[in-house]
Design an enzyme around this catalytic site. Sequence first.
Site: not given
Length: 424
Positions: A13, A41
């Site tokens: 992340d 993503h």
Amino acid sequence: MSVTVLVGAQFGDEGKGKIVDYLAKDMDMVVRFQGGDNAGHTVVNDKGSFKLHLVPCGIFKDGCKALANTGMVINPDELMKELAEIEKGGVDTSLMYISSRAVILMPYHIALDSASERSGRTGIGTTKRGIGYAYADRARRNALRFENLLDLEYCRKRVEAIMPTVNAELEAKGCETFSVENIMAKVSVWAEKLSKRIVEPVSFVNKAIARGEKLLFEGQLGAMKDIDLGIYPYVTSSNPVAAYAAVSGGFPVSKIDEIVGVMKAFSSAVGDGPFPTEMDDEQSGGFRGTGNQIDDEFGARTGRARRLGWLDLPIVKFAATVNGFTSIAVCKIDKLDTYEKIKVCTGYKLNGELIDYMPSATDLYKVEPVYEVMDGWLTSTRDVREYDKLPANAKKYIELIEKYSGVPVKYIGVGPAHDEIIVR
């Protein structure tokens, strides 16, 4: 430059989607080389806002090939759903390809994963997407691969051989079983929808390298989630480190020219496991947001609120060591704009002694972070596009990262959008 690998420098992340999307403008092919749809993503560009889980972020550049490569475990239903959503946004997906050697993530993998997490006996905070079970079947040679979709007669024989073992495990965990016909019905649909995208991956990649094309290999998650090098057992089931791009891609590691490590200006994690610099919810409110903005700190896949903490430089340095970063991208520095004082972890004490290595997960629970407190800059960086125009204290923050990691910071993200970036 021919081959660039981009990987996460923390727990995942970190903002890899944004950086891949930015770098893809100069690429001929973008390749995902491990993982499945257990993470996401986030990409914000002129085509809209997208959360990708299986499709490489290079899909948005006209003429750029996108390859879901060997090393991945791919749920065909999720892939088809994702492609449809991207196409709905007006994006051409005709250059999206799938490695014939990629593992097919099956419905029973998801059932087994969910049952294990519910039991609490082996729960480690997975996303319950079946990732670990698909990789386990790969290791015990029970997996189907995308090449099997090209020969349904042989595929049926494989399914018939696999299902007794699979159903025995499902029954033992209290799950419904699957018949061969159940599975083959799905396989037939997948073959019809996806067969034209399947390629022989080793020649596909190596011929592109030989032609002098520019390839970007896109990793998922981060170094601390690597199954061998991360916070085991609170890890993913593959290797999200740079060398694995070559291992799974079937090309020499010597062909890699650049390795970009992506990190946040602070720390975040999803799932269980040690997190030395973790803040409580009250402290981390300035980082998290409410969930209404695309860059708020909630999982792109799960929607779970991320665990948040101050920047942990020992983790970044460890990631730089095991990956060999040639440059670093620091994302979300704008999230620090309102902090008067900023803490940065510059070391660990274990049993009262400073250590110079990354300890095991068990010991990482025990470490005492050593902090340096820096002055904040208390002004917005969102509109800054040149490094020299950053506030002086923001530049000191970047320089501390460079000094500690030994790697130059080349990219600085000051917002979620494609063009909200400083390139040095």
